[in-house]
Write an enzyme that holds these catalytic residues in place. Structure first.
Site, PDB file in Angstrom:
ATOM      1  N   GLY A   9      61.141  11.933  46.961  1.00 26.38           N
ATOM      2  CA  GLY A   9      62.551  12.027  47.296  1.00 26.38           C
ATOM      3  C   GLY A   9      63.227  13.181  46.593  1.00 26.38           C
ATOM      4  N   GLY A  11      66.496  13.769  46.562  1.00 25.21           N
ATOM      5  CA  GLY A  11      67.928  13.494  46.426  1.00 25.21           C
ATOM      6  C   GLY A  11      68.383  13.702  44.998  1.00 25.21           C
ATOM      7  N   PHE A  12      69.509  13.099  44.653  1.00 27.43           N
ATOM      8  CA  PHE A  12      70.085  13.299  43.328  1.00 27.43           C
ATOM      9  C   PHE A  12      69.157  12.816  42.218  1.00 27.43           C
ATOM     10  CE2 PHE A  12      73.938  13.185  45.994  1.00 27.43           C
ATOM     11  CZ  PHE A  12      74.498  14.390  45.609  1.00 27.43           C
ATOM     12  N   VAL A  77      55.673   9.703  52.543  1.00 27.36           N
ATOM     13  CA  VAL A  77      54.784   8.760  51.863  1.00 27.36           C
ATOM     14  C   VAL A  77      54.724   7.466  52.654  1.00 27.36           C
ATOM     15  CG1 VAL A  77      54.398   7.452  49.750  1.00 27.36           C
ATOM     16  CG2 VAL A  77      55.307   9.774  49.628  1.00 27.36           C
ATOM     17  N   GLU A 169      86.252   7.599  55.336  1.00 22.51           N
ATOM     18  CA  GLU A 169      86.304   9.055  55.383  1.00 22.51           C
ATOM     19  C   GLU A 169      86.117   9.568  56.798  1.00 22.51           C
ATOM     20  OE1 GLU A 169      84.672   9.654  50.802  1.00 22.51           O
ATOM     21  OE2 GLU A 169      83.309   9.876  52.501  1.00 22.51           O
ATOM     22  N   ASP A 298      69.225   4.871  45.390  1.00 21.40           N
ATOM     23  CA  ASP A 298      69.587   3.824  46.345  1.00 21.40           C
ATOM     24  C   ASP A 298      68.499   2.774  46.535  1.00 21.40           C
ATOM     25  OD1 ASP A 298      71.872   5.260  46.668  1.00 21.40           O
ATOM     26  OD2 ASP A 298      71.410   6.024  48.666  1.00 21.40           O
ATOM     27  N   ALA A 314      76.146   8.936  44.041  1.00 19.85           N
ATOM     28  CA  ALA A 314      75.490  10.102  43.444  1.00 19.85           C
ATOM     29  C   ALA A 314      75.465  10.055  41.919  1.00 19.85           C
ATOM     30  CB  ALA A 314      76.163  11.384  43.930  1.00 19.85           C
TER      31      ALA A 314
END
Length: 411
Positions: A9, A11-12, A77, A169, A298, A314
């Site tokens: 991953g 991501g953050f 994966v 949003e 997450d 995040a």
């Protein structure tokens, strides 16, 4: 080269862990289904034509171009062998590891109604954002060509499902598009013809925020012309609309933001998970029986000091990634449990409209929006991205114009 650390991953969580381990003796391998790190909190701005994809994404290889011990692999994966310390990819290859960090993120949960996904896309990737953007733009183009106001009504109706930050949003941004920024370019449709619905099954929106921010957010949406339907679980989603609370809303413009679940790879670990499919991890984010395998972001169920699960935000993922990078560098069996430092939560609703809770201090309106913008720009990776986003937002604020209104696909 030292021990193998495989990070699943980009991501953050994955990026922050890799940064902590860059230029060390460890051999770092990042595996991701895409070739880019994506700043997901701003995805809705791509979906509503405010930003370009390149403004909120950066190639993972570019991030680590100067770190010689970091390798990037494009792949998915499919299986983790805990006994042999090896992961397997969809293309048939495999990678050994001494340490494994699983940070594969989450996907939208349609609660057993997977057929709804075709008609109500979520917002988790650049392709999702571009699909939603083109649906909105195509709908406006079709409405422009229909003379009969009643027949063009469905194409000027927008339904956002889910009253969390993403849904709020999106609904706010669509309201700005439909009622102000784009309408000046169309000749046959008027802003008052548009209808935006925000549908929430619970009794309120922004449930992760303390009072009075949810109430202020709700009132702001109503002031922007958004019809908010509370206590209204969706009953059916079709290509031509949504069935909810005894009424059918006819529209091709449906966006899903009602819930998430962890990546399916977590289920392959054979460990305890929560109802969202997140791994129940130990205090050091490792999984039971495998102190060298960690889950972050997450995909991990981690409780705060009050016993509540940490949100999929995040800042949580960033802190977890840094924590894991540090404990792997220390190579110690005596690990201090992960502790999250809550610096606040916020959500934007529209131009100069937002809500923020910063360590007990609650803000709304322009000041909250300014805080939200500055913090999000700070988290963007790369000076170029920060400068472009700041410039785009300044331009939008002054002119009310949306910049990226291109339709690429053929109908």
């Amino acid at each position: 080269m030292g021990k193998n650390v495989v990070i699943v991953g980009g991501g953050f969580a994955g990026i922050s862990a890799a940064k902590k381990l860059a230029n060390t003796s460890y051999k770092i391998t990042i595996v991701d289904k895409t070739n880019h790190h994506l700043f997901q909190p701003l995805l809705y701005q791509v979906a509503t034509a405010a930003l370009s994809p390149g403004d909120i994404a950066m190639p993972i290889r570019a991030i680590f171009s100067k770190q010689k011990n970091v390798q990037v692999i494009l792949g998915e994966v499919t299986r983790v062998d805990k006994d042999q310390n090896r992961i397997y990819l969809r293309n048939g290859s495999s990678l050994p590891f001494h340490y494994l960090i699983l940070a594969p993120g989450a996907q939208y949960n349609y609660f057993g109604n997977e057929k709804w996904k075709e008609h109500a896309p979520g917002l988790k990737s650049l392709s999702d954002a571009l699909e939603i953007r083109e649906r909105i733009l195509l709908s406006l183009e079709k409405a422009e060509q229909i003379i009969d106001a009643e027949k063009r009504k469905p194409f000027l109706t927008y339904v956002v499902i889910g009253g969390g930050p993403t849904g709020v949003e999106m609904a706010g941004s669509i309201a700005e598009i439909a009622k102000r920024s784009m309408m000046r370019d169309f000749r046959n449709i008027r802003p008052e013809e548009t209808t935006i619905y925000l549908i929430e099954a619970a009794e309120g929106i922004l449930n992760g925020f303390d009072k009075p921010l949810p109430e202020k957010g709700l009132q702001t949406l109503k002031d922007m012309g958004v019809e908010v339907l509370l206590n209204s679980p969706v009953e059916e989603i079709r290509e031509d609309g949504v069935q909810v609370d005894g009424q059918f809303i006819e529209t091709p413009n449906i966006i899903w933001g009602a819930g998430v679940k962890a990546s399916p790879i977590i289920q392959e670990l054979g460990i305890e998970t929560d109802r969202m499919g997140r791994a129940m991890v130990e205090g050091d984010l490792s999984i039971s029986g495998s102190p060298n395998i960690f889950v972050a972001g997450d995909a991990a169920h981690v409780k705060d000091e009050r016993g509540n699960p940490l949100p999929g935000l995040a800042p949580v993922a960033l802190q977890q990634g840094k924590y894991l990078g540090n404990i792997i560098k220390q190579s110690s069996s005596n690990r201090k449990p992960f502790h999250y430092v809550d610096k606040g939560t916020m959500a934007t609703i529209g131009r100069a409209k937002a809500v923020a809770d910063i360590r007990g201090f609650k803000f709304s309106g322009f000041f909250a929006w300014l805080l939200w913008g500055l913090i999000h720009i700070f988290f963007l990776i790369g000076f170029r991205n920060r400068f472009r986003v700041f410039a785009e937002w300044t331009w939008h604020y002054i002119t009310f114009k949306r910049g990226v209104r291109l339709i690429a696909k053929k109908e």
